[in-house]
Motif scaffolding. Structure first.
Motif, PDB file in Angstrom:
ATOM      1  N   SER A  29      46.487  44.240  36.965  1.00 51.26           N
ATOM      2  CA  SER A  29      45.070  44.201  36.586  1.00 51.26           C
ATOM      3  C   SER A  29      44.181  44.109  37.818  1.00 51.26           C
ATOM      4  CB  SER A  29      44.796  43.003  35.666  1.00 51.26           C
ATOM      5  OG  SER A  29      45.503  43.136  34.469  1.00 51.26           O
ATOM      6  N   LEU A  30      44.584  43.297  38.777  1.00 43.04           N
ATOM      7  CA  LEU A  30      43.800  43.164  40.002  1.00 43.04           C
ATOM      8  C   LEU A  30      43.755  44.480  40.774  1.00 43.04           C
ATOM      9  CD1 LEU A  30      45.081  39.665  41.132  1.00 43.04           C
ATOM     10  CD2 LEU A  30      42.790  40.205  40.281  1.00 43.04           C
ATOM     11  N   VAL A  31      44.885  45.171  40.864  1.00 43.24           N
ATOM     12  CA  VAL A  31      44.926  46.453  41.567  1.00 43.24           C
ATOM     13  C   VAL A  31      44.005  47.458  40.873  1.00 43.24           C
ATOM     14  CG1 VAL A  31      46.400  48.420  42.158  1.00 43.24           C
ATOM     15  CG2 VAL A  31      47.216  46.089  42.548  1.00 43.24           C
ATOM     16  N   HIS A  32      43.991  47.425  39.562  1.00 40.28           N
ATOM     17  CA  HIS A  32      43.146  48.351  38.797  1.00 40.28           C
ATOM     18  C   HIS A  32      41.660  48.012  38.939  1.00 40.28           C
ATOM     19  CE1 HIS A  32      41.895  51.022  35.583  1.00 40.28           C
ATOM     20  NE2 HIS A  32      41.243  50.010  35.043  1.00 40.28           N
ATOM     21  N   LEU A  33      41.314  46.724  38.853  1.00 42.08           N
ATOM     22  CA  LEU A  33      39.906  46.303  38.864  1.00 42.08           C
ATOM     23  C   LEU A  33      39.309  46.207  40.270  1.00 42.08           C
ATOM     24  CD1 LEU A  33      40.157  43.567  36.103  1.00 42.08           C
ATOM     25  CD2 LEU A  33      39.100  45.836  35.900  1.00 42.08           C
ATOM     26  N   LYS A  34      40.165  46.001  41.268  1.00 37.19           N
ATOM     27  CA  LYS A  34      39.751  45.929  42.677  1.00 37.19           C
ATOM     28  C   LYS A  34      38.670  44.886  42.972  1.00 37.19           C
ATOM     29  CE  LYS A  34      40.747  50.822  43.460  1.00 37.19           C
ATOM     30  NZ  LYS A  34      41.440  51.062  42.232  1.00 37.19           N
ATOM     31  N   PRO A  35      38.870  43.631  42.538  1.00 40.26           N
ATOM     32  CA  PRO A  35      37.852  42.622  42.823  1.00 40.26           C
ATOM     33  C   PRO A  35      37.832  42.242  44.303  1.00 40.26           C
ATOM     34  CG  PRO A  35      39.774  41.569  41.907  1.00 40.26           C
ATOM     35  CD  PRO A  35      40.010  43.067  41.835  1.00 40.26           C
ATOM     36  N   LYS A  36      36.684  41.771  44.763  1.00 33.99           N
ATOM     37  CA  LYS A  36      36.579  41.261  46.125  1.00 33.99           C
ATOM     38  C   LYS A  36      36.673  39.740  46.127  1.00 33.99           C
ATOM     39  CE  LYS A  36      34.023  41.438  50.383  1.00 33.99           C
ATOM     40  NZ  LYS A  36      33.012  42.099  51.181  1.00 33.99           N
ATOM     41  N   TYR A  37      36.346  39.117  45.003  1.00 37.16           N
ATOM     42  CA  TYR A  37      36.392  37.663  44.864  1.00 37.16           C
ATOM     43  C   TYR A  37      37.139  37.306  43.593  1.00 37.16           C
ATOM     44  CZ  TYR A  37      32.375  38.292  47.932  1.00 37.16           C
ATOM     45  OH  TYR A  37      31.548  38.691  48.944  1.00 37.16           O
ATOM     46  N   CYS A  38      37.859  36.206  43.629  1.00 34.20           N
ATOM     47  CA  CYS A  38      38.508  35.661  42.438  1.00 34.20           C
ATOM     48  C   CYS A  38      38.181  34.179  42.361  1.00 34.20           C
ATOM     49  CB  CYS A  38      40.019  35.837  42.482  1.00 34.20           C
ATOM     50  SG  CYS A  38      40.556  37.524  42.206  1.00 34.20           S
ATOM     51  N   LEU A  39      37.639  33.749  41.232  1.00 38.88           N
ATOM     52  CA  LEU A  39      37.378  32.340  40.971  1.00 38.88           C
ATOM     53  C   LEU A  39      38.353  31.886  39.911  1.00 38.88           C
ATOM     54  CD1 LEU A  39      35.758  29.703  41.131  1.00 38.88           C
ATOM     55  CD2 LEU A  39      34.192  30.703  39.429  1.00 38.88           C
ATOM     56  N   GLU A  40      39.190  30.934  40.263  1.00 38.75           N
ATOM     57  CA  GLU A  40      40.167  30.402  39.314  1.00 38.75           C
ATOM     58  C   GLU A  40      39.725  29.002  38.923  1.00 38.75           C
ATOM     59  OE1 GLU A  40      44.940  29.979  38.799  1.00 38.75           O
ATOM     60  OE2 GLU A  40      44.123  29.695  40.796  1.00 38.75           O
ATOM     61  N   ASP A  57      46.079  40.051  50.184  1.00 41.51           N
ATOM     62  CA  ASP A  57      46.871  40.351  51.381  1.00 41.51           C
ATOM     63  C   ASP A  57      47.263  41.832  51.443  1.00 41.51           C
ATOM     64  OD1 ASP A  57      46.733  37.699  52.154  1.00 41.51           O
ATOM     65  OD2 ASP A  57      48.770  37.216  51.499  1.00 41.51           O
ATOM     66  N   GLU A  58      47.591  42.399  50.302  1.00 38.51           N
ATOM     67  CA  GLU A  58      48.102  43.765  50.263  1.00 38.51           C
ATOM     68  C   GLU A  58      47.030  44.833  50.056  1.00 38.51           C
ATOM     69  OE1 GLU A  58      51.299  44.049  47.436  1.00 38.51           O
ATOM     70  OE2 GLU A  58      52.426  42.436  48.390  1.00 38.51           O
ATOM     71  N   HIS A  59      45.898  44.479  49.424  1.00 38.95           N
ATOM     72  CA  HIS A  59      44.938  45.511  49.026  1.00 38.95           C
ATOM     73  C   HIS A  59      43.504  45.288  49.503  1.00 38.95           C
ATOM     74  CE1 HIS A  59      47.750  47.622  46.385  1.00 38.95           C
ATOM     75  NE2 HIS A  59      48.218  46.424  46.078  1.00 38.95           N
ATOM     76  N   LYS A  60      43.121  44.077  49.799  1.00 38.90           N
ATOM     77  CA  LYS A  60      41.730  43.824  50.164  1.00 38.90           C
ATOM     78  C   LYS A  60      41.685  42.592  51.067  1.00 38.90           C
ATOM     79  CE  LYS A  60      38.553  45.091  47.172  1.00 38.90           C
ATOM     80  NZ  LYS A  60      37.798  46.146  47.772  1.00 38.90           N
ATOM     81  N   GLN A  61      41.971  42.804  52.344  1.00 34.05           N
ATOM     82  CA  GLN A  61      42.110  41.698  53.292  1.00 34.05           C
ATOM     83  C   GLN A  61      40.838  40.862  53.449  1.00 34.05           C
ATOM     84  OE1 GLN A  61      43.371  44.828  54.013  1.00 34.05           O
ATOM     85  NE2 GLN A  61      45.455  44.200  53.575  1.00 34.05           N
TER      86      GLN A  61
END
Length: 72
Positions: A29-40, A57-61
């Protein structure tokens, strides 16, 4: 008693598999949505946090994970 131990081992095996599926689904889901921020909110064991960080680490440093939890 042996039946109880077998049942507990089977439950642990199923939970481990469900956990793996949850992590794969979240990562996809993250790879598909491509977020820059995640709030957990509600970190608990940090399993989702690990997935979020792996995605960054792998997609959006330049991404950022923020976790919030309440300790009583």
């Amino acid at each position: 008693m042996t039946d109880i131990i077998k049942a507990q081992a089977e439950q642990a095996r199923l939970f481990k598999n469900q956990n793996r599926q949850f992590r794969k689904a979240l990562f996809s889901s993250l790879v598909h949505l491509k977020p820059k921020y995640c709030l957990e909110i509600g970190t608990h064991l940090g399993q989702s946090t690990e997935v979020f960080q792996k995605y960054f680490d792998e997609h959006k440093q330049d991404g950022l994970v923020v976790t919030v939890d309440i300790h009583k």
